[in-house]
Design a protein around this motif. Structure first.
Motif, PDB file in Angstrom:
ATOM      1  N   ARG A  60      -8.583  10.495  17.865  1.00  0.00           N
ATOM      2  CA  ARG A  60      -8.406   9.059  18.128  1.00  0.00           C
ATOM      3  C   ARG A  60      -9.582   8.224  17.650  1.00  0.00           C
ATOM      4  O   ARG A  60      -9.505   7.001  17.633  1.00  0.00           O
ATOM      5  N   GLY A  61     -10.679   8.870  17.286  1.00  0.00           N
ATOM      6  CA  GLY A  61     -11.854   8.140  16.804  1.00  0.00           C
ATOM      7  C   GLY A  61     -12.492   7.266  17.861  1.00  0.00           C
ATOM      8  O   GLY A  61     -13.091   6.240  17.533  1.00  0.00           O
ATOM      9  N   LEU A  62     -12.391   7.671  19.115  1.00  0.00           N
ATOM     10  CA  LEU A  62     -12.946   6.884  20.219  1.00  0.00           C
ATOM     11  C   LEU A  62     -14.459   7.015  20.282  1.00  0.00           C
ATOM     12  O   LEU A  62     -15.008   8.071  20.003  1.00  0.00           O
ATOM     13  N   LYS A  63     -15.127   5.942  20.645  1.00  0.00           N
ATOM     14  CA  LYS A  63     -16.567   5.966  20.897  1.00  0.00           C
ATOM     15  C   LYS A  63     -16.742   5.928  22.410  1.00  0.00           C
ATOM     16  O   LYS A  63     -16.646   4.885  23.033  1.00  0.00           O
ATOM     17  N   MET A  64     -16.973   7.093  22.972  1.00  0.00           N
ATOM     18  CA  MET A  64     -17.103   7.235  24.417  1.00  0.00           C
ATOM     19  C   MET A  64     -18.591   7.359  24.749  1.00  0.00           C
ATOM     20  O   MET A  64     -19.157   8.445  24.674  1.00  0.00           O
ATOM     21  N   ASP A  65     -19.206   6.228  25.085  1.00  0.00           N
ATOM     22  CA  ASP A  65     -20.642   6.213  25.308  1.00  0.00           C
ATOM     23  C   ASP A  65     -21.034   6.228  26.782  1.00  0.00           C
ATOM     24  O   ASP A  65     -22.100   6.709  27.132  1.00  0.00           O
ATOM     25  N   ASN A  66     -20.181   5.683  27.645  1.00  0.00           N
ATOM     26  CA  ASN A  66     -20.545   5.580  29.060  1.00  0.00           C
ATOM     27  C   ASN A  66     -19.344   5.902  29.946  1.00  0.00           C
ATOM     28  O   ASN A  66     -18.243   6.143  29.450  1.00  0.00           O
ATOM     29  N   ALA A  67     -19.572   5.900  31.246  1.00  0.00           N
ATOM     30  CA  ALA A  67     -18.511   6.252  32.196  1.00  0.00           C
ATOM     31  C   ALA A  67     -17.319   5.300  32.099  1.00  0.00           C
ATOM     32  O   ALA A  67     -16.175   5.730  32.224  1.00  0.00           O
ATOM     33  N   GLU A  68     -17.567   4.045  31.861  1.00  0.00           N
ATOM     34  CA  GLU A  68     -16.476   3.069  31.760  1.00  0.00           C
ATOM     35  C   GLU A  68     -15.567   3.376  30.570  1.00  0.00           C
ATOM     36  O   GLU A  68     -14.355   3.242  30.653  1.00  0.00           O
ATOM     37  N   SER A  69     -16.140   3.842  29.477  1.00  0.00           N
ATOM     38  CA  SER A  69     -15.355   4.109  28.272  1.00  0.00           C
ATOM     39  C   SER A  69     -14.457   5.336  28.410  1.00  0.00           C
ATOM     40  O   SER A  69     -13.553   5.524  27.601  1.00  0.00           O
ATOM     41  N   VAL A  70     -14.699   6.182  29.419  1.00  0.00           N
ATOM     42  CA  VAL A  70     -13.863   7.366  29.635  1.00  0.00           C
ATOM     43  C   VAL A  70     -13.103   7.296  30.954  1.00  0.00           C
ATOM     44  O   VAL A  70     -12.552   8.293  31.414  1.00  0.00           O
ATOM     45  N   LYS A  71     -13.037   6.125  31.524  1.00  0.00           N
ATOM     46  CA  LYS A  71     -12.377   5.944  32.823  1.00  0.00           C
ATOM     47  C   LYS A  71     -10.939   6.459  32.810  1.00  0.00           C
ATOM     48  O   LYS A  71     -10.513   7.198  33.703  1.00  0.00           O
ATOM     49  N   GLU A  72     -10.168   6.094  31.790  1.00  0.00           N
ATOM     50  CA  GLU A  72      -8.764   6.526  31.683  1.00  0.00           C
ATOM     51  C   GLU A  72      -8.672   8.038  31.513  1.00  0.00           C
ATOM     52  O   GLU A  72      -7.862   8.705  32.164  1.00  0.00           O
ATOM     53  N   LEU A  73      -9.500   8.592  30.646  1.00  0.00           N
ATOM     54  CA  LEU A  73      -9.508  10.037  30.417  1.00  0.00           C
ATOM     55  C   LEU A  73      -9.866  10.793  31.694  1.00  0.00           C
ATOM     56  O   LEU A  73      -9.204  11.763  32.062  1.00  0.00           O
ATOM     57  N   VAL A  74     -10.894  10.352  32.384  1.00  0.00           N
ATOM     58  CA  VAL A  74     -11.316  10.990  33.633  1.00  0.00           C
ATOM     59  C   VAL A  74     -10.192  10.958  34.659  1.00  0.00           C
ATOM     60  O   VAL A  74      -9.904  11.967  35.311  1.00  0.00           O
ATOM     61  N   GLN A  75      -9.518   9.833  34.773  1.00  0.00           N
ATOM     62  CA  GLN A  75      -8.405   9.721  35.716  1.00  0.00           C
ATOM     63  C   GLN A  75      -7.286  10.694  35.354  1.00  0.00           C
ATOM     64  O   GLN A  75      -6.719  11.355  36.223  1.00  0.00           O
ATOM     65  N   GLU A  76      -6.978  10.796  34.058  1.00  0.00           N
ATOM     66  CA  GLU A  76      -5.937  11.735  33.624  1.00  0.00           C
ATOM     67  C   GLU A  76      -6.315  13.177  33.946  1.00  0.00           C
ATOM     68  O   GLU A  76      -5.486  13.958  34.398  1.00  0.00           O
ATOM     69  N   ILE A  77      -7.565  13.530  33.709  1.00  0.00           N
ATOM     70  CA  ILE A  77      -8.028  14.882  34.011  1.00  0.00           C
ATOM     71  C   ILE A  77      -7.915  15.154  35.508  1.00  0.00           C
ATOM     72  O   ILE A  77      -7.407  16.194  35.923  1.00  0.00           O
ATOM     73  N   GLU A  78      -8.383  14.221  36.319  1.00  0.00           N
ATOM     74  CA  GLU A  78      -8.353  14.401  37.770  1.00  0.00           C
ATOM     75  C   GLU A  78      -6.933  14.547  38.307  1.00  0.00           C
ATOM     76  O   GLU A  78      -6.682  15.339  39.211  1.00  0.00           O
ATOM     77  N   GLU A  79      -6.001  13.801  37.755  1.00  0.00           N
ATOM     78  CA  GLU A  79      -4.626  13.808  38.251  1.00  0.00           C
ATOM     79  C   GLU A  79      -3.769  14.932  37.664  1.00  0.00           C
ATOM     80  O   GLU A  79      -2.694  15.223  38.179  1.00  0.00           O
ATOM     81  N   TYR A  80      -4.242  15.573  36.613  1.00  0.00           N
ATOM     82  CA  TYR A  80      -3.459  16.589  35.911  1.00  0.00           C
ATOM     83  C   TYR A  80      -3.520  17.917  36.650  1.00  0.00           C
ATOM     84  O   TYR A  80      -4.517  18.627  36.607  1.00  0.00           O
ATOM     85  N   GLN A  81      -2.436  18.264  37.315  1.00  0.00           N
ATOM     86  CA  GLN A  81      -2.351  19.534  38.030  1.00  0.00           C
ATOM     87  C   GLN A  81      -2.028  20.646  37.033  1.00  0.00           C
ATOM     88  O   GLN A  81      -1.125  20.516  36.223  1.00  0.00           O
ATOM     89  N   GLY A  82      -2.765  21.738  37.083  1.00  0.00           N
ATOM     90  CA  GLY A  82      -2.490  22.869  36.202  1.00  0.00           C
ATOM     91  C   GLY A  82      -2.998  22.709  34.784  1.00  0.00           C
ATOM     92  O   GLY A  82      -2.523  23.385  33.877  1.00  0.00           O
ATOM     93  N   LEU A  83      -3.972  21.833  34.575  1.00  0.00           N
ATOM     94  CA  LEU A  83      -4.529  21.618  33.236  1.00  0.00           C
ATOM     95  C   LEU A  83      -5.138  22.910  32.705  1.00  0.00           C
ATOM     96  O   LEU A  83      -5.984  23.514  33.340  1.00  0.00           O
TER      97      LEU A  83
END
Length: 119
Positions: free
Chosen positions: A28-51
């Motif tokens: 995706r070419g994302l520039k993930m520099d701080n916690a705010e920039s990965v907020k969506e990703l972190v939420q998806e990881i936390e909510e993903y059961q059986g990842l």
């Protein structure tokens, strides 16, 4: 079943990961520099059961972003495969080691049984 019930079921299904057990942010070419920039990703990881697999290649991940991702991983003991290739192109070589430490430490805390890690 009313339209409200159908909407609730559709919403629940859209958040459910069935079958492949993987989450991909590949290329995706994302520039993930701080916690705010990965907020969506972190939420998806936390909510993903059986990842079991997480694909992050082709994005730039800084130290603070890696720490936030790592914190979310700490509870993912079923994680078996990670692709971290081409993740640190936007950062100096020395600094790229720090995100890897955070991510690797999280995998150890979770007690994962890694079968594949690509860097």
């Amino acid at each position: 079943m009313g339209s409200d019930d159908i909407a609730l079921v559709a919403d629940a299904l859209s958040k459910t990961h069935v079958g492949d057990e993987e989450l991909s942010y590949e290329g995706r070419g994302l520039k993930m520099d701080n916690a705010e920039s990965v907020k969506e990703l972190v939420q998806e990881i936390e909510e993903y059961q059986g990842l079991r697999a997480l694909w992050l290649e082709g994005n730039t991940v800084g130290v603070e972003a890696a720490q936030a991702i790592a914190k979310a991983w700490e509870s993912k003991d079923q994680l078996q495969s990670c692709n971290w290739s081409d993740m640190f192109t936007g950062h100096l070589h020395l600094k790229s080691q720090l995100p890897l430490r955070s991510l690797g430490r999280a995998l150890m805390i979770a007690g994962t049984n890694q079968t594949e890690s690509l860097t």
